[in-house]
Design an enzyme around this catalytic site. Structure first.
Site, PDB file in Angstrom:
ATOM      1  N   THR A 103      51.077  56.552  22.216  1.00 44.94           N
ATOM      2  CA  THR A 103      51.508  55.206  22.587  1.00 44.94           C
ATOM      3  C   THR A 103      50.753  54.774  23.838  1.00 44.94           C
ATOM      4  OG1 THR A 103      53.319  56.042  23.948  1.00 44.94           O
ATOM      5  CG2 THR A 103      53.813  55.595  21.637  1.00 44.94           C
ATOM      6  N   GLU A 104      50.665  53.495  24.010  1.00 42.38           N
ATOM      7  CA  GLU A 104      50.061  52.932  25.216  1.00 42.38           C
ATOM      8  C   GLU A 104      48.660  53.473  25.478  1.00 42.38           C
ATOM      9  OE1 GLU A 104      52.602  52.905  28.684  1.00 42.38           O
ATOM     10  OE2 GLU A 104      54.400  52.676  27.468  1.00 42.38           O
TER      11      GLU A 104
END
Length: 186
Positions: A124-125
């Site tokens: 994620t991110e």
């Protein structure tokens, strides 16, 4: 009292959006030393707030996929310990991957460690300062080489939207045009 307020709030939101979302239930809850970050929840309920936070949405929507999202490997121990009678509350682990150019060497080991929990894993991110094609390809290959790695999500779409905009960290330039890095990942 504190527990019921938390449960009611989560149940209301989860019920409202039942069947429509994946949920990051707990996000960035660890300090650098893997201890729980001080918050109103951890200060009052200790680690038990995590179990409560995952139980409530499951009651409201039994089909929801619940993520623990952090950048700290402390989530491995927490994911393994937050259970009751063999019931897992956390479905998947999201690892925040904010890297610098050439700093992808530990990604495969991180994904392997997270997958050792038996849970699905997601990057994620994702953003990489300098956005080098070779770095992005290394991250993508690490996910593909980890059977439990189910997705990669970038932290933003174009460089202009990034919290690290000056380091051109994403797959699309400030005009939303794909960079050579994007093509390399594909």
């Amino acid at each position: 009292m504190q527990t019921s307020v938390m449960q009611n709030h989560i149940a209301t939101l989860a019920g409202l959006y039942a069947g429509k979302i994946y949920a990051d239930v707990c996000n960035k809850i660890f300090n650098e030393d893997c201890a729980l970050r001080s918050s109103v929840f951890s200060n009052i309920l200790g680690q038990d707030f995590v179990r409560i936070a995952y139980q409530a949405p499951r009651v409201a929507d039994p089909t929801v996929i619940l993520y623990l999202n952090d950048y700290n490997l402390g989530m491995i121990n927490l994911a393994n310990s937050v259970s009751s009678g063999g019931t897992r509350y956390i479905d998947a682990l999201g690892t925040q991957v904010h890297l610098y150019a050439g700093g992808t060497g530990g990604v495969q080991a991180t994904l392997t460690a997270l997958a050792s929990t038996g849970l699905d894993v997601a990057i994620t991110e994702l953003d990489i300062s300098g956005g080098a094609a070779s770095d992005y390809v290394t991250v993508a290959k690490a996910c593909l080489n980890t059977a439990k790695c189910v997705k990669i999500t970038s932290w933003g779409v174009s460089d202009t939207n990034s919290w690290r905009a000056s380091s051109t960290p994403l797959l699309f330039d400030s005009n939303y045009q794909p960079k050579a890095t994007h093509i390399s990942v594909i």
